[in-house]
Write a protein that holds these residues in place. Sequence first.
Motif, PDB file in Angstrom:
ATOM      1  N   GLU A 102       0.851  -1.185   0.000  1.00  0.00           N
ATOM      2  CA  GLU A 102       0.000   0.000   0.000  1.00  0.00           C
ATOM      3  C   GLU A 102       0.894   1.244   0.000  1.00  0.00           C
ATOM      4  O   GLU A 102       1.836   1.341   0.796  1.00  0.00           O
ATOM      5  N   GLU A 103       0.610   2.197  -0.893  1.00  0.00           N
ATOM      6  CA  GLU A 103       1.454   3.397  -0.939  1.00  0.00           C
ATOM      7  C   GLU A 103       0.658   4.635  -0.549  1.00  0.00           C
ATOM      8  O   GLU A 103      -0.261   5.031  -1.270  1.00  0.00           O
ATOM      9  N   ARG A 104       1.022   5.232   0.576  1.00  0.00           N
ATOM     10  CA  ARG A 104       0.389   6.483   1.016  1.00  0.00           C
ATOM     11  C   ARG A 104       1.208   7.091   2.137  1.00  0.00           C
ATOM     12  O   ARG A 104       2.063   6.432   2.716  1.00  0.00           O
ATOM     13  N   GLY A 105       0.935   8.354   2.421  1.00  0.00           N
ATOM     14  CA  GLY A 105       1.580   9.001   3.549  1.00  0.00           C
ATOM     15  C   GLY A 105       1.079   8.393   4.852  1.00  0.00           C
ATOM     16  O   GLY A 105      -0.024   7.837   4.904  1.00  0.00           O
ATOM     17  N   ILE A 106       1.883   8.495   5.881  1.00  0.00           N
ATOM     18  CA  ILE A 106       1.525   7.872   7.156  1.00  0.00           C
ATOM     19  C   ILE A 106       1.581   8.877   8.311  1.00  0.00           C
ATOM     20  O   ILE A 106       2.127   9.966   8.175  1.00  0.00           O
ATOM     21  N   VAL A 107       0.983   8.471   9.415  1.00  0.00           N
ATOM     22  CA  VAL A 107       1.063   9.255  10.655  1.00  0.00           C
ATOM     23  C   VAL A 107       2.003   8.535  11.614  1.00  0.00           C
ATOM     24  O   VAL A 107       1.797   7.357  11.915  1.00  0.00           O
ATOM     25  N   ILE A 108       3.024   9.238  12.051  1.00  0.00           N
ATOM     26  CA  ILE A 108       4.022   8.672  12.954  1.00  0.00           C
ATOM     27  C   ILE A 108       3.946   9.411  14.283  1.00  0.00           C
ATOM     28  O   ILE A 108       3.961  10.648  14.314  1.00  0.00           O
ATOM     29  N   VAL A 109       3.846   8.665  15.371  1.00  0.00           N
ATOM     30  CA  VAL A 109       3.864   9.270  16.706  1.00  0.00           C
ATOM     31  C   VAL A 109       5.141   8.831  17.415  1.00  0.00           C
ATOM     32  O   VAL A 109       5.413   7.632  17.535  1.00  0.00           O
ATOM     33  N   LEU A 110       5.930   9.806  17.851  1.00  0.00           N
ATOM     34  CA  LEU A 110       7.162   9.538  18.611  1.00  0.00           C
ATOM     35  C   LEU A 110       6.925  10.028  20.029  1.00  0.00           C
ATOM     36  O   LEU A 110       6.862  11.240  20.268  1.00  0.00           O
ATOM     37  N   THR A 111       6.760   9.090  20.958  1.00  0.00           N
ATOM     38  CA  THR A 111       6.363   9.469  22.313  1.00  0.00           C
ATOM     39  C   THR A 111       7.232   8.765  23.345  1.00  0.00           C
ATOM     40  O   THR A 111       8.220   8.137  23.000  1.00  0.00           O
ATOM     41  N   GLY A 112       6.876   8.878  24.613  1.00  0.00           N
ATOM     42  CA  GLY A 112       7.677   8.291  25.689  1.00  0.00           C
ATOM     43  C   GLY A 112       8.565   9.342  26.339  1.00  0.00           C
ATOM     44  O   GLY A 112       8.663  10.474  25.861  1.00  0.00           O
ATOM     45  N   ASN A 113       9.208   8.937  27.433  1.00  0.00           N
ATOM     46  CA  ASN A 113      10.000   9.887  28.224  1.00  0.00           C
ATOM     47  C   ASN A 113      11.468   9.953  27.817  1.00  0.00           C
ATOM     48  O   ASN A 113      12.226  10.745  28.364  1.00  0.00           O
ATOM     49  N   GLY A 114      11.884   9.103  26.898  1.00  0.00           N
ATOM     50  CA  GLY A 114      13.300   9.020  26.532  1.00  0.00           C
ATOM     51  C   GLY A 114      13.744  10.134  25.609  1.00  0.00           C
ATOM     52  O   GLY A 114      12.936  10.900  25.074  1.00  0.00           O
TER      53      GLY A 114
ATOM     54  N   ARG B 284       4.128  -3.171   8.948  1.00  0.00           N
ATOM     55  CA  ARG B 284       3.444  -4.414   9.329  1.00  0.00           C
ATOM     56  C   ARG B 284       1.978  -4.390   8.939  1.00  0.00           C
ATOM     57  O   ARG B 284       1.330  -5.435   8.858  1.00  0.00           O
ATOM     58  N   ALA B 285       1.426  -3.190   8.731  1.00  0.00           N
ATOM     59  CA  ALA B 285       0.033  -3.080   8.280  1.00  0.00           C
ATOM     60  C   ALA B 285      -0.041  -3.093   6.754  1.00  0.00           C
ATOM     61  O   ALA B 285      -1.089  -2.811   6.178  1.00  0.00           O
ATOM     62  N   GLY B 286       1.075  -3.401   6.108  1.00  0.00           N
ATOM     63  CA  GLY B 286       1.057  -3.544   4.652  1.00  0.00           C
ATOM     64  C   GLY B 286       1.364  -2.269   3.884  1.00  0.00           C
ATOM     65  O   GLY B 286       1.184  -2.211   2.670  1.00  0.00           O
ATOM     66  N   ILE B 287       1.833  -1.223   4.580  1.00  0.00           N
ATOM     67  CA  ILE B 287       2.153   0.026   3.882  1.00  0.00           C
ATOM     68  C   ILE B 287       3.634   0.012   3.493  1.00  0.00           C
ATOM     69  O   ILE B 287       4.501  -0.264   4.314  1.00  0.00           O
ATOM     70  N   LYS B 288       3.856   0.301   2.236  1.00  0.00           N
ATOM     71  CA  LYS B 288       5.195   0.237   1.654  1.00  0.00           C
ATOM     72  C   LYS B 288       6.123   1.271   2.301  1.00  0.00           C
ATOM     73  O   LYS B 288       5.701   2.391   2.576  1.00  0.00           O
ATOM     74  N   ALA B 289       7.384   0.869   2.520  1.00  0.00           N
ATOM     75  CA  ALA B 289       8.382   1.820   3.016  1.00  0.00           C
ATOM     76  C   ALA B 289       8.486   2.978   2.032  1.00  0.00           C
ATOM     77  O   ALA B 289       8.331   2.796   0.825  1.00  0.00           O
ATOM     78  N   ARG B 290       8.721   4.165   2.546  1.00  0.00           N
ATOM     79  CA  ARG B 290       8.499   5.367   1.773  1.00  0.00           C
ATOM     80  C   ARG B 290       9.743   6.243   1.720  1.00  0.00           C
ATOM     81  O   ARG B 290      10.343   6.542   2.747  1.00  0.00           O
ATOM     82  N   ARG B 291      10.104   6.638   0.523  1.00  0.00           N
ATOM     83  CA  ARG B 291      11.246   7.544   0.374  1.00  0.00           C
ATOM     84  C   ARG B 291      10.951   8.866   1.095  1.00  0.00           C
ATOM     85  O   ARG B 291       9.854   9.408   0.992  1.00  0.00           O
ATOM     86  N   GLY B 292      11.936   9.357   1.810  1.00  0.00           N
ATOM     87  CA  GLY B 292      11.747  10.622   2.539  1.00  0.00           C
ATOM     88  C   GLY B 292      11.156  10.404   3.919  1.00  0.00           C
ATOM     89  O   GLY B 292      11.128  11.308   4.739  1.00  0.00           O
TER      90      GLY B 292
END
Lengths: 201, 201
Positions: free
Chosen positions: A29-41, B190-198
């Motif tokens: 599947e090709e699309r933009g994603i939402v990434i959350v970087l959290t935690g206390n580190g 792991r949810a099937g989304i292709k690794a993305r340039r950038g």
Amino acid sequence: MTTDRNQRHKSAMQRRKALVDEKIAQANEERGIVIVLTGNGKGKSSSGFGSVIRCLGHGYKAGIVQFIKGTWDCGERNFIEQRCPEVPYHVMGSGFTWETQDRERDIAAAEQAWEQAEKLLQDDSLHLVLLDELTYVLKYGWIEQQRIFDAIQQRPADMSVIVTGRAASKALREIADTVAEVGDEKHAFRAGIKARRGIDW
Amino acid sequence: MTTDRNQRHKSAMQRRKALVDEKIAQANEERGIVIVLTGNGKGKSSSGFGSVIRCLGHGYKAGIVQFIKGTWDCGERNFIEQRCPEVPYHVMGSGFTWETQDRERDIAAAEQAWEQAEKLLQDDSLHLVLLDELTYVLKYGWIEQQRIFDAIQQRPADMSVIVTGRAASKALREIADTVAEVGDEKHAFRAGIKARRGIDW
């Protein structure tokens, strides 16, 4: 002996390559994603900024809204302003909430910053939008959660979004595609070492 | 009502500020530190590169040795080469070990890269040295651990070092001042989304 070890290494790496290749083939599947970087580190904001330069290094565009760290002398902000003047960069005015101690002022500052974020989240020329330390805006309830989620979820399909900050809520983790929980295993500060310019800010 | 809430917020923030200020007063040792960013989660290398630009944004110098990702098309490398040509940047030649499948070639490439790292670790003009994905060099035993630790521990006092990569050893964590363990809570791949340039490279 060495030949044996080299051969075992080669076989192990061939199996590993087959596994990696298979996983790559399954992710289509090709699309933009939402990434959350959290935690206390350590390293969440740095990771967001590192992703911005990764993106720029491929010729893509990125935009940044920095919540919370407003008035702080900030190396990554200096850098982006100096060397990446094309990157839209908005900073929430008021700074750490325990410095301002004024909730109404924080809310007004958050509102202004979030309006800038909404504009970036509608700009389909952007490959990546970094919402640095947005979790605190959610935690303190300065902006309604649904309004934030709507803007993120209605973004252009090719845009990715990175949200950083401690204590990401369950709801935020659910709308994310990737969540990294950065654990604070050990910190120089707790061993009595002073926070350091160029390293900690 | 709102006034009450604002007052409670103000009191809470005053207590928080006192706590933060007290902790800051207790941390008074000033020196460069060793930071290890490990774990399986996303954002370790990005965080290293984000720290490099944070450092540059204050006018400090930084150097980079990138292990493992050798031949891969790499946004952060493109960026640093294009916009930060003053930054010494060495890349280990061979690339992912499961791609080369040749242990002796990996060892030779690691040796060359580590020699560059040793030079940077002796250069007292540098505020920060990023050793990106060094953990794999240790894991595969390409360079003797003591040689690596000696170079890191004998660095100039004001230099900080960031080591990234999965599976940092107990010994490496022990010589570090700060360790962030980046947990892989959820990953788009792991949810099937292709690794993305950038985003992913």
